[in-house]
Structures are given as C-alpha cells and as structure tokens.
Write an enzyme that holds these catalytic residues in place. Structure first.
Site, short mmCIF file in Angstrom:
data_model
loop_
_atom_site.label_atom_id
_atom_site.label_comp_id
_atom_site.label_asym_id
_atom_site.label_seq_id
_atom_site.Cartn_x
_atom_site.Cartn_y
_atom_site.Cartn_z
N GLU A 34 0.84 -1.21 0.00
CA GLU A 34 0.00 0.00 0.00
C GLU A 34 0.86 1.25 0.00
O GLU A 34 1.85 1.34 0.74
CB GLU A 34 -0.90 0.00 1.24
CG GLU A 34 -2.22 0.67 1.02
CD GLU A 34 -3.11 -0.14 0.08
OE1 GLU A 34 -3.25 0.28 -1.09
OE2 GLU A 34 -3.67 -1.14 0.51
N HIS A 35 0.50 2.21 -0.83
CA HIS A 35 1.20 3.49 -0.94
C HIS A 35 2.66 3.30 -1.34
O HIS A 35 3.55 4.01 -0.87
CB HIS A 35 1.11 4.27 0.38
CG HIS A 35 -0.24 4.88 0.61
ND1 HIS A 35 -0.66 6.04 -0.01
CD2 HIS A 35 -1.27 4.49 1.40
CE1 HIS A 35 -1.89 6.33 0.40
NE2 HIS A 35 -2.28 5.41 1.23
N ASP A 37 3.16 2.39 -4.93
CA ASP A 37 3.18 2.36 -6.40
C ASP A 37 3.62 3.68 -7.00
O ASP A 37 4.09 3.71 -8.14
CB ASP A 37 1.83 1.92 -6.97
CG ASP A 37 0.65 2.79 -6.57
OD1 ASP A 37 0.74 3.48 -5.54
OD2 ASP A 37 -0.36 2.79 -7.30
N SER A 68 -25.36 8.98 -14.29
CA SER A 68 -24.98 8.03 -13.24
C SER A 68 -26.24 7.41 -12.65
O SER A 68 -27.06 8.11 -12.05
CB SER A 68 -24.19 8.72 -12.13
OG SER A 68 -24.09 7.87 -11.00
N GLY A 114 -14.34 3.59 -1.39
CA GLY A 114 -13.54 3.52 -0.17
C GLY A 114 -12.54 2.38 -0.17
O GLY A 114 -12.74 1.38 0.50
N GLU A 151 -6.72 10.36 -13.89
CA GLU A 151 -6.63 10.77 -12.48
C GLU A 151 -5.73 12.00 -12.33
O GLU A 151 -6.07 12.95 -11.62
CB GLU A 151 -6.08 9.61 -11.63
CG GLU A 151 -7.01 8.42 -11.52
CD GLU A 151 -8.12 8.62 -10.50
OE1 GLU A 151 -8.09 9.62 -9.75
OE2 GLU A 151 -9.02 7.75 -10.45
N ASP A 163 -3.96 0.75 -9.18
CA ASP A 163 -5.40 0.56 -9.25
C ASP A 163 -5.85 0.28 -10.68
O ASP A 163 -6.62 -0.65 -10.94
CB ASP A 163 -6.12 1.80 -8.72
CG ASP A 163 -5.92 1.99 -7.24
OD1 ASP A 163 -5.31 1.11 -6.59
OD2 ASP A 163 -6.36 3.03 -6.71
#
Length: 350
Positions: A34-35, A37, A68, A114, A151, A163
């Site tokens: 995690e965190h 990449d 949506s 989330g 992004e 992701d």
C-alpha cells in the site's frame, strides 16, 4: 446488448436510442503493497467480483450527456470540456481518446467506494467501451496507463499505477504481483488453505484525496533528501534515520512495505497474514493514513482465531479492510466480528 438487459433498457429510455458499446471493469483489493506504487514499488492486488459498467453511444450533438444510475443524476458537458462532479472520470477518458463528438454515457457501479478502486473501475470500463466503439488500437496496459492520466490530468489525484493496472489485468481467482516501475507482472495463487475477506468499515473517506497528495509529496521530498530517484532504490532501512520527521516515518513505511511484498511471494498463509498485520501497523503509525474505526475493525479481525492477518486497504482515511482467513471461514468470521464492531460495517468479498 438487448433491451432485456436492465442497463440497456435504462439507457434507451433515458436517451431515446440504443447504446453502441458497453463494457465493464472490476474493482480491486490490495493484499499487500500500500502506498508504494507512486515510488516504483511492488504490489499484490486481486480483482473483486463487483464491477463498474459503462454504456455509450454517439449522440450527434456538441455535448456529452452523462448519466450516473447510482446518483440518479445526468450531467451535460460541452465536447472538449471537463465538467464537475463525476464528469471528469468520464470526460477525461473521452478527451484522452480524442473524442470529437458528443456522447451519451450511462454508468452503473456496484464497486463500493472507499479503498476498492471504484474510480479506476469506472475509468477502465469507460476506456474499454470507447476502445470497442472506435476500434482503438490500445492494449490493456495502455488503457491502464491512460486511466492513470485521467486521475492526474482531470481528477487531480496523483495516484500510482496499481489501481488501473489491477482493474485492467487482474482476476478474482489469483493475485497480481506487479512491479510498478517496470510493469513486469506475474499471476500468483492465493496462499494455500486461505481465502480473502473484505469488509467495508462504513467510514467514508473524507480526507483521502487531499491526504493522498500530501503523502505523495512527503515521500517525493524524502527521496530527494536521500538522493534517490524513488524510495524503491533504498536498500537499507537505516538510511531513513537521517531524515527529519515526518519524512523518516513516511519513507520507512514505503521501504518496509516493499520488503513485505517481496517476502510474501514465498510465504505460507500464516506468514502472509503476519505480513498483513505488520503492514497495517506501518500504515497506521508511520504513514498515518488509517482511521480509528478502521483500526477497531482491523483489531477485531486480527483477534479472531480463524483470521491469519488483516489490514486497511486503499488510500486510507476510512474505507475497507482486507483479511486473509482460513479457507471456508469468511462468512463465520464476518458473522462474529461485525456485531462487535461499533460502526456500520458490511461484507464485500467473498
């Protein structure tokens, strides 16, 4: 596509014509890494069953009509513009693929928000539909990298590549070991005798985007002070001791997390779980991206005898938890843990 499909029927009712293309892409859960990449690190995600679905068609107008189903909201954005709300995730894809004509776009997603890459799933589903519509000569890696650009350039989140690569390339039956610098990858089985459980903590990620960009800036500064291109290049964790706080702890998380992923490649289920526990402690204490209720849910999972390891997953500041549990025990663990949790958690996977 037929009108027997509820999304096709809804598209036709809304826009007055049939969609010309449709595609889906899954969310993901990250087991370890995690965190890391955005510092060239190693990650171990897997896809989840929940997907984002996008249907689209040319509309002959000079504006995009974006609907949506989840929000029950339709936005109109001029061709070439970005828009607000959920629009940038779609218009970013449209703009990067050179779309010069108005599009009707219908989106529906059952990927929980989330920590499970709902935005990457939406981007990849949109890009897949555009590839189908316009016969774009883009492979799955190129689509993922385009999603990262969406992004960065349109949404304003300086994410890494994990992701989008996971949404584009991973499946639900294996782990995707990815070197985020070289993009070399390998599909690996889950640890024998174990299965993955994902619980949504019910805590919305209110600070995730701003906190994410802050952490990225901190580790970039740590890299600069250490004289390396990325923290991926740090071999000795003792090098962190030369850094001022909080850079020392931020960098220590990234370097130790990379080591945990590499160690997990050869770990049995019990050891893999221990590495997940250590990852959560590092994310909580060194990277400071957890949340008190997430910590509570993780602690309840870790204390359960059928849980091998558990941690937060995703950008943090709320969101989901992932656990490695003894095979066949996920539902039993959920039934025992959630009633003891003070929040409104729910099972997501399996």
């Amino acid at each position: 596509m037929t009108n027997h499909d509820p999304h096709t029927a809804a598209f036709s009712k809304l826009f007055g014509h049939q969609p010309q293309a449709s595609a889906s892409a899954p969310g993901r859960v990250n087991l370890l890494g995690e965190h890391t990449d955005y510092q060239g690190g190693f990650v171990l995600p897997t896809a989840i069953p929940q997907q984002a679905t996008v249907l689209l068609s040319r509309n002959g107008l000079r504006q995009h009509r974006l609907h949506s189903a989840n929000l029950e909201q339709t936005l109109e954005v001029e061709v070439g513009s970005v828009g607000t709300g959920f629009a940038p995730y779609l218009t970013g894809c449209l703009n990067l693929t050179g779309t010069q004509e108005g599009m009707d776009v219908y989106i529906h997603s059952d990927v929980p928000s989330g920590g499970l890459s709902s935005s990457a799933a939406l981007e990849l589903a949109t890009l897949r539909a555009l590839r189908q519509l316009s016969d774009l000569k883009l492979d799955d890696v190129e689509l993922a990298l385009m999603g990262v650009r969406v992004e960065h350039e349109f949404v304003g989140v300086m994410c890494g590549v994990m992701d989008q690569m996971a949404s584009s390339l991973a499946n639900t039956s294996a782990m995707l070991f990815l070197d985020t610098r070289s993009l070399e990858r390998q599909v690996l089985p889950f640890p024998a005798g174990a299965e993955v459980l994902v619980l949504d903590s019910g805590v919305p990620r209110r600070l995730a985007e701003s906190g994410y960009n802050t952490r990225r800036g901190e580790v970039e500064e740590a890299s600069r002070q250490l004289g390396v291109a990325q923290l991926r290049d740090v071999r000795d964790i003792q090098q962190m001791e030369t850094l001022p706080e909080p850079l020392r702890r931020r960098a220590r998380h990234v370097v130790s997390e990379n080591a945990r992923v590499l160690e997990a490649l050869h770990a049995d289920a019990a050891h893999f779980g221990q590495l997940m526990n250590a990852s959560h402690a590092s994310l909580r204490d060194d990277y400071e991206v957890s949340h008190p209720q997430v910590d509570e849910l993780v602690a309840l999972l870790q204390a359960h005898p059928q849980v091998l390891g558990a941690r937060m997953t995703g950008a943090g500041f709320g969101g989901a938890c992932v656990a490695l549990v003894v095979a066949g025990q996920a539902s039993a663990v959920t039934a025992e843990v959630l009633p003891r949790y003070s929040g409104q958690g729910k099972q997501v996977v399996p």
